[in-house]
Design a protein around this motif. Structure first.
Motif, short mmCIF file in Angstrom:
data_model
loop_
_atom_site.label_atom_id
_atom_site.label_comp_id
_atom_site.label_asym_id
_atom_site.label_seq_id
_atom_site.Cartn_x
_atom_site.Cartn_y
_atom_site.Cartn_z
N LEU A 84 0.71 -1.36 0.09
CA LEU A 84 -0.06 -0.11 -0.14
C LEU A 84 0.99 1.17 -0.05
CD1 LEU A 84 -2.86 1.11 0.13
CD2 LEU A 84 -2.70 1.03 2.62
N SER A 87 2.06 1.92 -3.44
CA SER A 87 1.26 2.31 -4.35
C SER A 87 0.83 3.73 -4.15
CB SER A 87 0.04 1.27 -4.48
OG SER A 87 0.51 -0.14 -4.43
N LEU A 109 -7.75 2.50 -5.30
CA LEU A 109 -6.60 1.86 -4.93
C LEU A 109 -6.86 1.19 -3.47
CD1 LEU A 109 -3.43 1.13 -4.43
CD2 LEU A 109 -3.14 3.46 -3.85
N PHE A 113 -6.87 -2.88 -2.38
CA PHE A 113 -6.24 -3.31 -1.28
C PHE A 113 -6.90 -4.29 -0.68
CE2 PHE A 113 -4.15 -3.03 2.87
CZ PHE A 113 -2.99 -3.50 2.51
N TYR A 194 -4.52 -5.99 -10.78
CA TYR A 194 -4.94 -4.90 -9.96
C TYR A 194 -4.26 -3.84 -11.13
CZ TYR A 194 -5.21 -7.98 -6.06
OH TYR A 194 -5.69 -9.09 -5.49
N LEU A 197 -2.89 -0.94 -7.50
CA LEU A 197 -2.06 -1.63 -6.42
C LEU A 197 -0.81 -2.31 -7.00
CD1 LEU A 197 -2.10 -2.35 -3.41
CD2 LEU A 197 -3.09 -4.48 -4.06
N THR A 199 2.38 -4.59 -6.89
CA THR A 199 2.39 -5.98 -6.34
C THR A 199 3.92 -6.63 -6.88
OG1 THR A 199 1.43 -7.12 -8.22
CG2 THR A 199 0.12 -6.42 -6.12
#
Length: 287
Positions: A84, A87, A109, A113, A194, A197, A199
C-alpha cells in the motif's frame, strides 16, 4: 428616549446560514487534520516515543509480546503495508491535479487493497477461484502496461492466513524463519489483476516497524495533499464529500481501527497489572 424623540430600533439581521459547500469544506478540513494527528500519534506509539493516552509506554519488546505481533503474522502485515505504501505515491503524483480525480483514484486503490485481502481471507481460507469480491476488477487482459497479474505468494499473505504452495507445504512467509520467493505466473488466480495496487515480488520480508512508520508518513502526505487540493469551499461538492468519506473510512478500517484496538486491549491489561503490582506492594507493607 433621545434628544429629538424616541429612538427607533430596527431588528438585527440574522446571520446567513453557511452553505453546503462551506459545511463540507469544514468537515473535510477537520477530519483530515484529525487523521493526520492520529497517524502521527500511532507512529510515535510504535516507536516508543509517547505514553499511550498517558498510561503506558510501549517499547519494541512490549510490542513483540502482543498476540497480534507474532512474527509470522507481523511479516504478512508488513508486506501488505509495504504494498500500500508503494502504491499511494503513484496516486499522488499522477492524479494530484484536482480533488475529484485524486479521491476517485485513491478510492480505487484502497478498494483493490481491500479486495486483495478478502480474496485470501485472514482466517486461512481463500475465496474460491470464481468468488472474487464485487469490488475487485476482473480482467482477462494480462498484458496491461505498467501492471501485471499478481500472485499472493509473490507478495506475502494478509495477517493470520496460511497459504500452501503447490506441494501442499506452507509457503516460506508462514514459517517466520525462511524467505518468500516469487512463484511461477501459472499459480495466479484467474482474473486476479490490479490497476492501481503495485505488487512487486519481494525477496525478503520487510521490517514491520520501519514499514508501518513509512506508511504513516505516506498517508500523512496523502491527507496533506488533499488539504492543498481542497483549499476553499468552492472546491467542495456532494461528489467530493462522498468520495472523501469513503476514502477516509477505508483508511480507518485498514490502518487506524485495528491498531487502536491492539493498543487499547494491551494497555488495559497492562494497567491492570501495574495496579495489581502497586496494590501488592502497599498491602504487603500494611500486613
Amino acid at each position: 428616549m433621545g434628544l429629538n424623540g424616541p429612538v427607533a430600533f430596527t431588528p438585527s439581521q440574522q446571520p446567513a446560514s453557511p452553505s453546503l459547500e462551506a459545511i463540507t469544506y469544514q468537515h473535510i478540513q477537520e477530519t483530515a487534520t484529525k487523521r493526520i494527528s492520529t497517524l502521527d500519534y500511532l507512529r510515535k506509539a510504535h516507536e516508543g516515543r509517547v505514553y499511550w493516552f498517558n498510561t503506558l509506554l510501549f517499547n519494541k519488546p512490549d510490542l513483540q509480546r502482543m498476540p497480534s505481533f507474532e512474527p509470522r503474522k507481523l511479516a504478512r502485515r508488513a508486506t501488505n503495508y509495504l504494498l500500500l505504501g508503494l502504491s499511494i505515491p503513484a496516486v499522488l503524483d499522477l492524479n494530484g491535479m484536482n480533488p475529484t480525480e485524486f479521491l476517485r483514484t485513491l478510492n480505487a486503490l484502497l478498494a483493490e487493497f481491500e479486495a486483495f485481502q478478502q480474496i485470501h481471507a485472514p482466517d486461512g481460507s481463500s475465496i474460491s477461484r470464481g468468488g472474487f469480491p464485487r469490488m475487485f476488477k476482473r480482467s482477462t487482459n494480462t498484458g496491461s502496461k505498467g501492471r501485471r497479474a499478481s500472485s499472493v505468494a509473490d507478495i506475502g499473505l494478509p495477517m493470520g492466513s496460511d497459504h500452501p504452495d503447490a506441494n501442499g507445504s506452507m509457503s516460506a512467509g508462514a514459517t517466520g524463519s525462511t524467505t518468500s520467493f516469487p512463484t511461477p505466473e501459472n499459480d495466479l488466480l484467474p482474473g486476479e489483476e490490479y490497476s492501481f495496487l503495485l505488487t512487486p515480488s519481494l525477496p525478503f520480508d520487510p521490517d514491520f516497524y520501519e514499514t508501518f512508520a513509512t506508511l504513516c508518513d505516506v498517508l500523512i502526505d496523502c491527507y496533506t495533499k488533499l488539504l492543498t487540493l481542497i483549499s476553499s469551499p468552492r472546491d467542495c461538492n456532494p461528489a467530493v464529500a462522498e468520495m472523501f468519506t469513503k476514502a477516509d473510512g477505508r483508511v480507518r478500517k485498514i490502518i487506524v481501527q485495528g491498531v487502536v484496538k491492539e493498543f487499547e486491549d494491551n494497555s488495559r491489561s497492562g494497567v491492570k497489572g501495574e495496579v495489581a503490582g502497586v496494590a501488592k506492594v502497599v498491602l504487603g507493607g500494611l500486613l
